[in-house]
Design a protein around this motif. Sequence first.
Motif, PDB file in Angstrom:
ATOM      1  N   THR A   5       0.841  -1.199   0.000  1.00  0.00           N
ATOM      2  CA  THR A   5       0.000   0.000   0.000  1.00  0.00           C
ATOM      3  C   THR A   5       0.874   1.245   0.000  1.00  0.00           C
ATOM      4  O   THR A   5       0.606   2.206  -0.728  1.00  0.00           O
ATOM      5  N   ARG A   6       1.934   1.228   0.792  1.00  0.00           N
ATOM      6  CA  ARG A   6       2.849   2.374   0.861  1.00  0.00           C
ATOM      7  C   ARG A   6       3.507   2.615  -0.498  1.00  0.00           C
ATOM      8  O   ARG A   6       3.578   3.741  -0.980  1.00  0.00           O
ATOM      9  N   GLU A   7       3.991   1.543  -1.125  1.00  0.00           N
ATOM     10  CA  GLU A   7       4.638   1.688  -2.434  1.00  0.00           C
ATOM     11  C   GLU A   7       3.643   2.136  -3.490  1.00  0.00           C
ATOM     12  O   GLU A   7       3.968   2.953  -4.345  1.00  0.00           O
ATOM     13  N   ILE A  10       3.242   5.839  -3.041  1.00  0.00           N
ATOM     14  CA  ILE A  10       4.428   6.559  -3.517  1.00  0.00           C
ATOM     15  C   ILE A  10       4.429   6.650  -5.038  1.00  0.00           C
ATOM     16  O   ILE A  10       4.662   7.723  -5.605  1.00  0.00           O
ATOM     17  N   VAL A  11       4.163   5.537  -5.714  1.00  0.00           N
ATOM     18  CA  VAL A  11       4.135   5.534  -7.184  1.00  0.00           C
ATOM     19  C   VAL A  11       3.109   6.547  -7.688  1.00  0.00           C
ATOM     20  O   VAL A  11       3.387   7.349  -8.577  1.00  0.00           O
ATOM     21  N   LYS A  12       1.931   6.552  -7.093  1.00  0.00           N
ATOM     22  CA  LYS A  12       0.882   7.476  -7.514  1.00  0.00           C
ATOM     23  C   LYS A  12       1.288   8.929  -7.259  1.00  0.00           C
ATOM     24  O   LYS A  12       1.069   9.793  -8.115  1.00  0.00           O
ATOM     25  N   GLN A  13       1.906   9.201  -6.114  1.00  0.00           N
ATOM     26  CA  GLN A  13       2.340  10.568  -5.816  1.00  0.00           C
ATOM     27  C   GLN A  13       3.391  11.052  -6.814  1.00  0.00           C
ATOM     28  O   GLN A  13       3.338  12.192  -7.284  1.00  0.00           O
ATOM     29  N   VAL A  14       4.350  10.188  -7.131  1.00  0.00           N
ATOM     30  CA  VAL A  14       5.402  10.570  -8.090  1.00  0.00           C
ATOM     31  C   VAL A  14       4.784  10.847  -9.464  1.00  0.00           C
ATOM     32  O   VAL A  14       5.096  11.856 -10.099  1.00  0.00           O
ATOM     33  N   ASP A  36      -5.822   0.418  -9.157  1.00  0.00           N
ATOM     34  CA  ASP A  36      -5.407  -0.226  -7.918  1.00  0.00           C
ATOM     35  C   ASP A  36      -5.753  -1.712  -7.881  1.00  0.00           C
ATOM     36  O   ASP A  36      -5.098  -2.480  -7.186  1.00  0.00           O
ATOM     37  N   THR A  37      -6.756  -2.129  -8.628  1.00  0.00           N
ATOM     38  CA  THR A  37      -7.145  -3.537  -8.648  1.00  0.00           C
ATOM     39  C   THR A  37      -6.054  -4.397  -9.269  1.00  0.00           C
ATOM     40  O   THR A  37      -5.727  -5.468  -8.763  1.00  0.00           O
ATOM     41  N   GLN A  38      -5.471  -3.924 -10.374  1.00  0.00           N
ATOM     42  CA  GLN A  38      -4.433  -4.692 -11.059  1.00  0.00           C
ATOM     43  C   GLN A  38      -3.029  -4.140 -10.819  1.00  0.00           C
ATOM     44  O   GLN A  38      -2.065  -4.632 -11.401  1.00  0.00           O
ATOM     45  N   ASN A  39      -2.914  -3.094  -9.977  1.00  0.00           N
ATOM     46  CA  ASN A  39      -1.616  -2.484  -9.660  1.00  0.00           C
ATOM     47  C   ASN A  39      -0.887  -2.002 -10.911  1.00  0.00           C
ATOM     48  O   ASN A  39       0.281  -2.319 -11.141  1.00  0.00           O
ATOM     49  N   GLY A  66       6.050  -8.407  -5.184  1.00  0.00           N
ATOM     50  CA  GLY A  66       6.727  -7.643  -4.150  1.00  0.00           C
ATOM     51  C   GLY A  66       7.718  -6.620  -4.662  1.00  0.00           C
ATOM     52  O   GLY A  66       8.548  -6.113  -3.910  1.00  0.00           O
ATOM     53  N   LYS A  67       7.627  -6.291  -5.936  1.00  0.00           N
ATOM     54  CA  LYS A  67       8.553  -5.332  -6.552  1.00  0.00           C
ATOM     55  C   LYS A  67       7.768  -4.246  -7.275  1.00  0.00           C
ATOM     56  O   LYS A  67       6.610  -4.406  -7.617  1.00  0.00           O
TER      57      LYS A  67
END
Length: 107
Positions: A5-7, A10-14, A36-39, A66-67
């Motif tokens: 969730t944190r990552e 971060i990706v969305k903020q960047v 967010d469903t499929q990341n 996990g990456k």
Amino acid sequence: MDTSTRERDIVKQVIQRYAQFKPSHGHIRLDTVFDDTQNRYALMQVGWDRGRRVRGNLIYVTLSEGKVWVEYDGMEQGITKDLIAAGIPPERIVLAFLPEEQTAATA
């Protein structure tokens, strides 16, 4: 907050920071696409420049295994340093657009 969730945040903020930039020429809109469903997370450009249609990805990032997989990075300076500066460890970032033997992020 768990790591994924944190990552994701971060990706969305960047990507949202890059979406605030105004292209230097043409009538081009920058759109964020967040799934967010499929990341899956992208920054798209759409519009017109010098009489030609402009469209396509500027950034495409996926979260899997996990990456953080940087699938495409069309930004001049690249987003990897921004992801690391925001708190994603370099060993969790994969530069998927490079050949497999070169996919470890270097910052």
